[in-house]
Design an enzyme around this catalytic site. Sequence first.
Site, PDB file in Angstrom:
ATOM      1  N   CYS A  57       0.826  -1.219   0.000  1.00  0.00           N
ATOM      2  CA  CYS A  57       0.000   0.000   0.000  1.00  0.00           C
ATOM      3  C   CYS A  57       0.856   1.262   0.000  1.00  0.00           C
ATOM      4  O   CYS A  57       0.655   2.156  -0.809  1.00  0.00           O
ATOM      5  CB  CYS A  57      -0.918  -0.017   1.216  1.00  0.00           C
ATOM      6  SG  CYS A  57      -1.858   1.491   1.433  1.00  0.00           S
ATOM      7  N   CYS A  62      -1.731   1.851  -2.882  1.00  0.00           N
ATOM      8  CA  CYS A  62      -2.698   2.936  -2.643  1.00  0.00           C
ATOM      9  C   CYS A  62      -2.087   4.332  -2.626  1.00  0.00           C
ATOM     10  O   CYS A  62      -2.644   5.264  -3.221  1.00  0.00           O
ATOM     11  CB  CYS A  62      -3.407   2.736  -1.303  1.00  0.00           C
ATOM     12  SG  CYS A  62      -3.639   1.035  -0.794  1.00  0.00           S
ATOM     13  N   LYS A  65      -0.444   5.499  -6.018  1.00  0.00           N
ATOM     14  CA  LYS A  65      -1.559   5.472  -6.981  1.00  0.00           C
ATOM     15  C   LYS A  65      -2.463   6.683  -6.803  1.00  0.00           C
ATOM     16  O   LYS A  65      -2.816   7.368  -7.764  1.00  0.00           O
ATOM     17  CB  LYS A  65      -2.336   4.161  -6.800  1.00  0.00           C
ATOM     18  CG  LYS A  65      -3.599   3.994  -7.623  1.00  0.00           C
ATOM     19  CD  LYS A  65      -4.852   4.496  -6.949  1.00  0.00           C
ATOM     20  CE  LYS A  65      -5.202   3.832  -5.645  1.00  0.00           C
ATOM     21  NZ  LYS A  65      -5.648   2.472  -5.758  1.00  0.00           N
ATOM     22  N   TYR A 199      -8.936  -3.474 -11.189  1.00  0.00           N
ATOM     23  CA  TYR A 199      -8.953  -2.054 -10.814  1.00  0.00           C
ATOM     24  C   TYR A 199      -7.562  -1.457 -10.931  1.00  0.00           C
ATOM     25  O   TYR A 199      -7.407  -0.284 -11.265  1.00  0.00           O
ATOM     26  CB  TYR A 199      -9.558  -1.851  -9.419  1.00  0.00           C
ATOM     27  CG  TYR A 199      -8.723  -2.321  -8.255  1.00  0.00           C
ATOM     28  CD1 TYR A 199      -7.780  -1.479  -7.672  1.00  0.00           C
ATOM     29  CD2 TYR A 199      -8.883  -3.589  -7.719  1.00  0.00           C
ATOM     30  CE1 TYR A 199      -7.015  -1.898  -6.603  1.00  0.00           C
ATOM     31  CE2 TYR A 199      -8.133  -4.021  -6.646  1.00  0.00           C
ATOM     32  CZ  TYR A 199      -7.188  -3.174  -6.088  1.00  0.00           C
ATOM     33  OH  TYR A 199      -6.428  -3.594  -5.027  1.00  0.00           O
ATOM     34  N   GLU A 203      -7.044   1.893 -13.039  1.00  0.00           N
ATOM     35  CA  GLU A 203      -6.510   3.063 -12.336  1.00  0.00           C
ATOM     36  C   GLU A 203      -5.236   3.561 -13.002  1.00  0.00           C
ATOM     37  O   GLU A 203      -5.067   4.768 -13.219  1.00  0.00           O
ATOM     38  CB  GLU A 203      -6.243   2.717 -10.868  1.00  0.00           C
ATOM     39  CG  GLU A 203      -7.514   2.542 -10.047  1.00  0.00           C
ATOM     40  CD  GLU A 203      -7.246   2.083  -8.630  1.00  0.00           C
ATOM     41  OE1 GLU A 203      -8.123   2.287  -7.778  1.00  0.00           O
ATOM     42  OE2 GLU A 203      -6.157   1.520  -8.364  1.00  0.00           O
ATOM     43  N   HIS A 468     -26.463  20.591   0.828  1.00  0.00           N
ATOM     44  CA  HIS A 468     -26.612  21.166  -0.513  1.00  0.00           C
ATOM     45  C   HIS A 468     -25.610  22.305  -0.739  1.00  0.00           C
ATOM     46  O   HIS A 468     -25.374  23.098   0.169  1.00  0.00           O
ATOM     47  CB  HIS A 468     -28.037  21.721  -0.649  1.00  0.00           C
ATOM     48  CG  HIS A 468     -28.393  22.158  -2.027  1.00  0.00           C
ATOM     49  ND1 HIS A 468     -28.496  21.273  -3.081  1.00  0.00           N
ATOM     50  CD2 HIS A 468     -28.647  23.387  -2.542  1.00  0.00           C
ATOM     51  CE1 HIS A 468     -28.823  21.939  -4.177  1.00  0.00           C
ATOM     52  NE2 HIS A 468     -28.910  23.229  -3.878  1.00  0.00           N
ATOM     53  N   GLU A 473     -25.466  14.321  -1.587  1.00  0.00           N
ATOM     54  CA  GLU A 473     -26.898  14.457  -1.316  1.00  0.00           C
ATOM     55  C   GLU A 473     -27.749  13.688  -2.324  1.00  0.00           C
ATOM     56  O   GLU A 473     -28.924  13.401  -2.061  1.00  0.00           O
ATOM     57  CB  GLU A 473     -27.312  15.926  -1.281  1.00  0.00           C
ATOM     58  CG  GLU A 473     -27.342  16.600  -2.632  1.00  0.00           C
ATOM     59  CD  GLU A 473     -27.870  18.035  -2.574  1.00  0.00           C
ATOM     60  OE1 GLU A 473     -28.912  18.256  -1.922  1.00  0.00           O
ATOM     61  OE2 GLU A 473     -27.227  18.910  -3.187  1.00  0.00           O
TER      62      GLU A 473
END
Length: 493
Positions: A57, A62, A65, A199, A203, A468, A473
Site C-alpha cells: 500500500c 494505494c 496510486k 482495478y 486506475e 446542498h 446528497e
Amino acid sequence: GYLGDATQGCLGGRWAYGEHAGAGGADATAQLGRKVAVVDYVEPSPRGTRWGLGGTCVNVGCIPKKLMHQAALLGGLIRDAPHYGWEVAQPVPHDWRKMAEAVQNHVKSLNWGHRVQLQDRKVKYFNIKASFVDEHTVCGVAKGGKEILLSADHIIIATGGRPRYPTHIEGALEYGITSDDIFWLKESPGKTLVVGASYVALECAGFLTGIGLDATVMIRSIPLRGFDQQMSSMVIEHMASHGTQFLRGCAPSRVRRLPDGHLQVTWEDRTTGKEDTGTFDTVLWAIGRVPDTRSLNLEKAGVDTSPDTQKILVDSREGTSVPHIYAIGDVVEGRPELTPTAIMAGRLLVQRLFGGSSDLMDYDNVPTTVFTPLEYGCVGLSEEEAVARHGQEHVEVYHAHYKPLEFTVAGRDASQCYVKMVCLREPPQLVLGLHFLGPNAGEVTQGFALGIKCGASYAQVMRTVGIHPTCSEEVVKLRISKRSGLDPTVTGC
C-alpha cells in the site's frame, strides 16, 4: 512475531512476519506490553525495483496510486479553469520526472515513519528474508551472510502478494513491468499498453491518460470482475470517452523489442481469431496478484494453503491449521485484498490474543473505491449478488443520473455520473448495497458505509437531510426505482 510485507498485521508472544497490516499489528501488540519482532524483506521486482518498509500500500499501491490519480485530476481542473475566469495558457505540459520524484519522496518519508514508529514501540525489526524451520521458528540470512534464527510463541503471517506475470507469453518477463515498477520509474513510460481488466489496470491507465500519455487497455473478458457490472461498464464508458483506448476480447501472445527500442506486442482478437500487432514504449501487466507464500516453507510449520491459489487457509479468528500461527491480509484465502481490512484484522487479533477481547473481524459491508478518472465507490452487495441471494422479486434498486454542480460551468460531460442503492423490497427496505460513480467517490462512500454497517434502511436514508449542493446528497434523494421504468435523470439544482 510478524512475517512479511511489514505493515499488514502484528504478532504477539514474541515475533511477527508482515506487510502493511504487519506493522499495524506489531505496533498494537507492542502497546500491550509484549515482546515483538517484525521480519520484512522486499524481493526486488524482475525489473530490479525495490522499496522500503511499509508494504504494498505505502510503496507500490494505494499511496503512490492516489497521488498520481490526483496529478491527473489536476490536469482536468486546469482545463476547467478558463471557464471560471482563470487565464491559463493551454495546453499545460506535464513533467513526469517532477511528479515521480515528489511521489517517491513522500513514500520514502512514510518508510522512515514506520521505522521510527517500530523503534518507539521497541519492536525489533529484521530486514531479512525468512522462512519457517518449524512451527515456532523462522530462519533468515542477514546482509553480511549471518544466519538469524527467531522463535516465538505466536506468529502472524502478513506477507501480502505480488503482481502476476504471464510467463507463458514470450517476452512478458523480459520487457514488461507491473505495478511494482510504474510508480518508481524515473522517466515517463510514454505510450503504454496496460494488459488486464482489474482495478489496478484501470486506475493506472486512467492516470496515464489524465497526465497526457497515450494509454491502451487490453481486456480479455470482463472489466472489474467481482464488482457491480453495470457500474463497471460505466467506468469503461467514461474512460473511453476521455481518451483511454480499449482492446476488448483480446489476449497478448508475444512481446518483442524492436531495434529502435520500442516494444512490439502481438495479440489475438478472440472474437475473430485474427492476429494483430501494435507498438508501445511500455507494457504494464495488471492481470492479478499471487500470494507471497511460496518461499516461506509453510509445510515445515504445518500451515495449510489452498492447492489452487496457494493462499493460506484460516478460520474466523484468523487462525491457520497450526494453533499459534495466524495469517491476515492479502495472503489469506477468501479475504478482500484491501489494506484497511488487513490492518483492522491484525488489531482485532492482537486484542483477542492479549487484550481479553472476543471481537472478530467482520468482512461484510467493507467499503472500497476504484480511483479511475471518474471514481467508483461501493459498499455491500452488487445488484447481481443481491438478486442471486434474495431473488429479483425481493430486490428494489433506486437510481439516479446526476450532474455535479462543478461540471456545469465548465461544460463537462456527466453522462456516467450515476448512483444506485440496492435494497430489499419489503419495508423498511434494508440497504444491501450502495454504488456511486462520480467525483470524490471514496469520501462519499466512506460516510454512507457507517450507516449501512449499522443496518440502515431505505426509509432511514430518505429521512436523512442532504447537504446542498453536494454530490453526496444525491444518495438521500433517490426516489426512482428501476422497476418503475421512469427516467432517473436528476433535474434542477
